[in-house]
Motif scaffolding. Structure first.
Motif, PDB file in Angstrom:
ATOM      1  N   UNK A 450      65.826  -0.904  27.803  1.00 56.44           N
ATOM      2  CA  UNK A 450      67.233  -0.617  27.508  1.00 56.44           C
ATOM      3  C   UNK A 450      67.792  -1.583  26.477  1.00 56.44           C
ATOM      4  N   UNK A 451      67.554  -2.879  26.673  1.00 60.97           N
ATOM      5  CA  UNK A 451      68.182  -3.863  25.789  1.00 60.97           C
ATOM      6  C   UNK A 451      67.577  -3.867  24.395  1.00 60.97           C
ATOM      7  N   UNK A 452      66.347  -3.379  24.253  1.00 60.53           N
ATOM      8  CA  UNK A 452      65.700  -3.318  22.943  1.00 60.53           C
ATOM      9  C   UNK A 452      65.757  -1.914  22.348  1.00 60.53           C
ATOM     10  N   UNK A 453      66.517  -1.038  22.977  1.00 58.77           N
ATOM     11  CA  UNK A 453      66.752   0.352  22.536  1.00 58.77           C
ATOM     12  C   UNK A 453      65.451   1.067  22.176  1.00 58.77           C
ATOM     13  N   UNK A 454      64.465   0.948  23.057  1.00 52.77           N
ATOM     14  CA  UNK A 454      63.207   1.661  22.873  1.00 52.77           C
ATOM     15  C   UNK A 454      63.248   2.988  23.618  1.00 52.77           C
ATOM     16  N   UNK A 455      62.450   3.920  23.184  1.00 56.34           N
ATOM     17  CA  UNK A 455      62.284   5.181  23.889  1.00 56.34           C
ATOM     18  C   UNK A 455      61.381   4.964  25.096  1.00 56.34           C
ATOM     19  N   UNK A 456      61.812   5.471  26.236  1.00 51.64           N
ATOM     20  CA  UNK A 456      60.959   5.452  27.421  1.00 51.64           C
ATOM     21  C   UNK A 456      59.953   6.590  27.298  1.00 51.64           C
ATOM     22  N   UNK A 457      58.676   6.243  27.303  1.00 54.38           N
ATOM     23  CA  UNK A 457      57.609   7.237  27.225  1.00 54.38           C
ATOM     24  C   UNK A 457      56.663   7.021  28.387  1.00 54.38           C
ATOM     25  N   UNK A 458      56.724   7.912  29.354  1.00 51.52           N
ATOM     26  CA  UNK A 458      55.883   7.768  30.534  1.00 51.52           C
ATOM     27  C   UNK A 458      54.462   8.210  30.240  1.00 51.52           C
ATOM     28  N   UNK A 459      53.535   7.722  31.048  1.00 48.92           N
ATOM     29  CA  UNK A 459      52.122   7.866  30.742  1.00 48.92           C
ATOM     30  C   UNK A 459      51.499   9.184  31.146  1.00 48.92           C
ATOM     31  N   UNK A 460      50.186   9.164  31.246  1.00 50.80           N
ATOM     32  CA  UNK A 460      49.390  10.384  31.348  1.00 50.80           C
ATOM     33  C   UNK A 460      49.558  11.123  32.665  1.00 50.80           C
ATOM     34  N   UNK A 461      50.056  10.482  33.707  1.00 52.02           N
ATOM     35  CA  UNK A 461      50.247  11.172  34.984  1.00 52.02           C
ATOM     36  C   UNK A 461      51.518  12.008  35.001  1.00 52.02           C
ATOM     37  N   UNK A 462      52.453  11.711  34.108  1.00 57.46           N
ATOM     38  CA  UNK A 462      53.741  12.387  34.130  1.00 57.46           C
ATOM     39  C   UNK A 462      53.582  13.866  33.791  1.00 57.46           C
ATOM     40  N   UNK A 463      54.158  14.722  34.626  1.00 59.57           N
ATOM     41  CA  UNK A 463      54.103  16.155  34.398  1.00 59.57           C
ATOM     42  C   UNK A 463      52.875  16.844  34.945  1.00 59.57           C
ATOM     43  N   UNK A 464      51.954  16.076  35.565  1.00 59.64           N
ATOM     44  CA  UNK A 464      50.751  16.664  36.160  1.00 59.64           C
ATOM     45  C   UNK A 464      50.986  16.785  37.662  1.00 59.64           C
ATOM     46  N   UNK A 465      51.215  18.006  38.120  1.00 58.17           N
ATOM     47  CA  UNK A 465      51.661  18.224  39.497  1.00 58.17           C
ATOM     48  C   UNK A 465      50.673  17.727  40.533  1.00 58.17           C
ATOM     49  N   UNK A 466      49.388  17.742  40.225  1.00 57.91           N
ATOM     50  CA  UNK A 466      48.388  17.305  41.197  1.00 57.91           C
ATOM     51  C   UNK A 466      48.402  15.795  41.399  1.00 57.91           C
ATOM     52  N   UNK A 467      49.070  15.072  40.515  1.00 53.95           N
ATOM     53  CA  UNK A 467      49.113  13.616  40.615  1.00 53.95           C
ATOM     54  C   UNK A 467      50.511  13.079  40.899  1.00 53.95           C
ATOM     55  N   UNK A 468      51.531  13.747  40.322  1.00 55.60           N
ATOM     56  CA  UNK A 468      52.885  13.221  40.452  1.00 55.60           C
ATOM     57  C   UNK A 468      53.894  14.352  40.355  1.00 55.60           C
ATOM     58  N   UNK A 469      54.976  14.296  41.138  1.00 64.99           N
ATOM     59  CA  UNK A 469      56.011  15.322  41.048  1.00 64.99           C
ATOM     60  C   UNK A 469      57.003  15.071  39.910  1.00 64.99           C
ATOM     61  N   UNK A 470      56.861  13.971  39.210  1.00 68.00           N
ATOM     62  CA  UNK A 470      57.813  13.629  38.161  1.00 68.00           C
ATOM     63  C   UNK A 470      57.565  14.477  36.920  1.00 68.00           C
ATOM     64  N   UNK A 471      58.638  15.022  36.379  1.00 64.29           N
ATOM     65  CA  UNK A 471      58.528  15.886  35.198  1.00 64.29           C
ATOM     66  C   UNK A 471      59.273  15.348  33.987  1.00 64.29           C
ATOM     67  N   UNK A 472      60.183  14.400  34.186  1.00 61.02           N
ATOM     68  CA  UNK A 472      60.914  13.833  33.048  1.00 61.02           C
ATOM     69  C   UNK A 472      60.095  12.703  32.457  1.00 61.02           C
ATOM     70  N   UNK A 473      59.472  12.972  31.323  1.00 61.25           N
ATOM     71  CA  UNK A 473      58.452  12.074  30.803  1.00 61.25           C
ATOM     72  C   UNK A 473      58.914  11.202  29.649  1.00 61.25           C
ATOM     73  N   UNK A 474      60.139  11.378  29.182  1.00 58.77           N
ATOM     74  CA  UNK A 474      60.648  10.519  28.112  1.00 58.77           C
ATOM     75  C   UNK A 474      62.164  10.410  28.225  1.00 58.77           C
ATOM     76  N   UNK A 475      62.686   9.384  27.616  1.00 58.19           N
ATOM     77  CA  UNK A 475      64.127   9.151  27.617  1.00 58.19           C
ATOM     78  C   UNK A 475      64.490   8.489  26.300  1.00 58.19           C
ATOM     79  N   UNK A 476      65.308   9.167  25.505  1.00 60.28           N
ATOM     80  CA  UNK A 476      65.722   8.636  24.207  1.00 60.28           C
ATOM     81  C   UNK A 476      66.654   7.448  24.388  1.00 60.28           C
TER      82      UNK A 476
END
Length: 504
Positions: A450-476
């Motif tokens: 947040x303080x360095x105004x970087x984009x949040x980019x989640x890794x390879x498990x994000x969006x893969x239902x068999x591994x994780x229920x999380x679907x929001x994989x980035x944040x501007x």
């Protein structure tokens, strides 16, 4: 804020503050449970110091540094859940799903709980500062300094933890960006409805508290952690220097961050290079480079339960594969790094979850896996990494000195590390990656992004239902989710507690 303060006696008298639909922690109803009235009407400096113990006790709250099953950990593990360090697993209870998936809203209870937990600490610190001077004499001045200095430091730390979540901007000099209300008094009233203040006013108050703590704790009767062999549960002078360096880094005051970090390094333990000592910081087997830890003793829970349920090896959140892997040969932290075995373990692999690395650094003490571990909130490595970043970002940049500090941390942690010489953006990125390695599960990553105004980019498990229920994989960097909204509960209690602009 509408509160009740209950007092109970054990080895010490602890003061715990519980909020009900709260808006500010200054404004309370008091309902003492026992005759001893250390809160309303203390009769001695001993009772004031007991109230100070209550402020430390409130750091253990489940929504501050403590956690509950699949929830909590506002200043501990939650910032890693919100970021790219940890991912929600299919074993989850979904208690923090809205937080992890960055779908929290103005009625999300966990946000209110975090707000309340942090202002509880402020409230008790204000009681100490209200009463300590009543019992200060020339004979006990240094003892009073020790108590008062800690209260100023505690008040500053809790306010800063609130600011990181609820302020949309970290601009130190902004007179228009809103922080929160800086609470400096403890009053028995429900009528007052304090308004948020500007960043500039809030920072001014923060630095004033830090400066007061620094002056007072430099002239005390004894070390604040005297009598503690393997822990440092009280905030001393080196912790105040670290806090000033941390706040200055967020504020972009790089020269001040360098000065404060240098003062802290002069007092802090040396960087740890030994595996047993480093691991021991998290299992209470060694002090290592701990500057301040939130103490959890038997029966007081611990910081781990949001991510890892130690008693049955159940992982609600696991380290991202980009952080570390079971093989130890990929990711930022590898098996040649003493952080690898101190932070992680291969726990309960299954067909569905072959990558079964778990965040086990807070599994327990003395080899017991019960989740009762203390939280390392400040350590020497942070001073080096703050100073490295401040050197690299200062004007003019001092990249050689930044590299010296970065190499010092890496040499301490990584077997066979060979010093590097980096410059420019490559150096800035390397420092950011080292902070990510060092502070996994320690409450920094979301705010570093947040303080360095970087984009949040989640890794390879994000969006893969068999591994994780999380679907929001980035944040501007401009997304509103970088800042918590002022919840409906809080605004209903205080109409002057206006909403953050991005949430209107």
């Amino acid at each position: 804020m509408i509160n009740k303060i209950f007092k109970r006696t054990s080895a010490l008298i602890l003061v715990a503050v519980f909020t009900l639909q709260s808006c500010q922690d200054d404004f309370v109803n008091l309902e003492p449970e026992f005759a001893l009235d250390a809160v309303n009407n203390p009769s001695s400096i001993e009772q004031v110091e007991q109230v100070l113990d209550g402020a430390y006790a409130n750091f253990r709250a489940g929504d501050y540094y403590g956690s509950n099953s699949g929830t909590g950990g506002g200043a501990a593990i939650m910032p890693d859940v919100l970021s790219d360090n940890l991912y929600e697993t299919i074993q989850t209870l979904a208690n923090s799903r809205d937080m992890a998936n960055l779908q929290f809203q103005q009625n999300t209870a966990q946000i209110t709980n975090i707000y309340n937990a942090m202002y509880k600490v402020v409230s008790v610190a204000n009681i100490v500062l209200r009463d300590i001077d009543k019992f200060t004499t020339p004979a006990n001045q240094k003892r009073a300094n020790r108590i008062k200095g800690q209260a100023h430091a505690i008040r500053a730390l809790a306010h800063f933890d609130l600011f990181k979540y609820f302020a949309e901007s970290y601009d130190r000099n902004s007179t228009t960006a809103l922080a929160l209300f800086y609470s400096k008094s403890f009053e028995v009233t429900t009528a007052a409805k304090p308004a948020r203040v500007s960043n500039k006013v809030y920072y001014d108050e923060l630095f004033a508290d830090i400066s007061a703590a620094q002056t007072l704790l430099a002239d005390v009767d004894r070390n604040v952690n005297q009598g503690f062999a393997l822990t440092k549960p009280k905030i001393g002078l080196s912790a105040v220097h670290l806090l000033k360096a941390r706040v200055s880094l967020y504020a972009g005051l790089y020269a001040d961050a360098i000065t404060a970090a240098t003062a802290g390094i002069a007092l802090a333990p040396a960087l740890v290079t030994n595996q047993a000592t480093f691991t021991g910081m998290y299992t209470e087997a060694a002090t290592g480079e701990i500057i301040w830890n939130v103490q959890f003793d038997a029966g007081q829970s611990g910081p781990t339960f949001l991510a890892f349920f130690a008693t049955n090896n159940r992982s609600y959140f696991r380290p991202a594969l980009e952080i570390a892997t079971v093989s130890g040969t990929a990711g930022l932290i590898r098996n040649t790094d003493i952080r690898y075995s101190a932070y992680f373990a291969n726990v309960s692999p299954t067909t569905e979850v072959p990558q079964a690395l778990a965040l086990t650094k807070y599994r327990g003490k003395g080899g017991v896996s019960n989740g009762n571990a203390s939280f390392v909130a400040m350590k020497t490595a942070e001073l080096y990494l703050i100073r490295a970043e401040a050197y690299a970002k200062g004007s003019p940049a001092q990249e050689g000195l930044a590299m010296t500090d970065l190499n010092a941390v890496r040499t301490a942690r990584i077997a066979g590390y060979v010093n590097e010489s980096l410059t420019g953006a490559t150096l800035i990125d390397a420092i950011a990656n080292e902070r990510r390695r060092e502070f996994v599960g320690e409450g920094h990553r979301f705010f570093d992004l947040k303080r360095t105004t970087r984009t949040l980019t989640r890794g390879s498990t994000c969006g893969i239902a068999s591994q994780s229920p999380i679907t929001k994989c980035s944040l501007a960097p401009t997304a509103r989710e970088w800042t918590f909204p002022i919840t409906e509960t809080l605004r209903n209690a205080n109409s002057n507690l206006v909403q953050n602009p991005s949430w209107n």
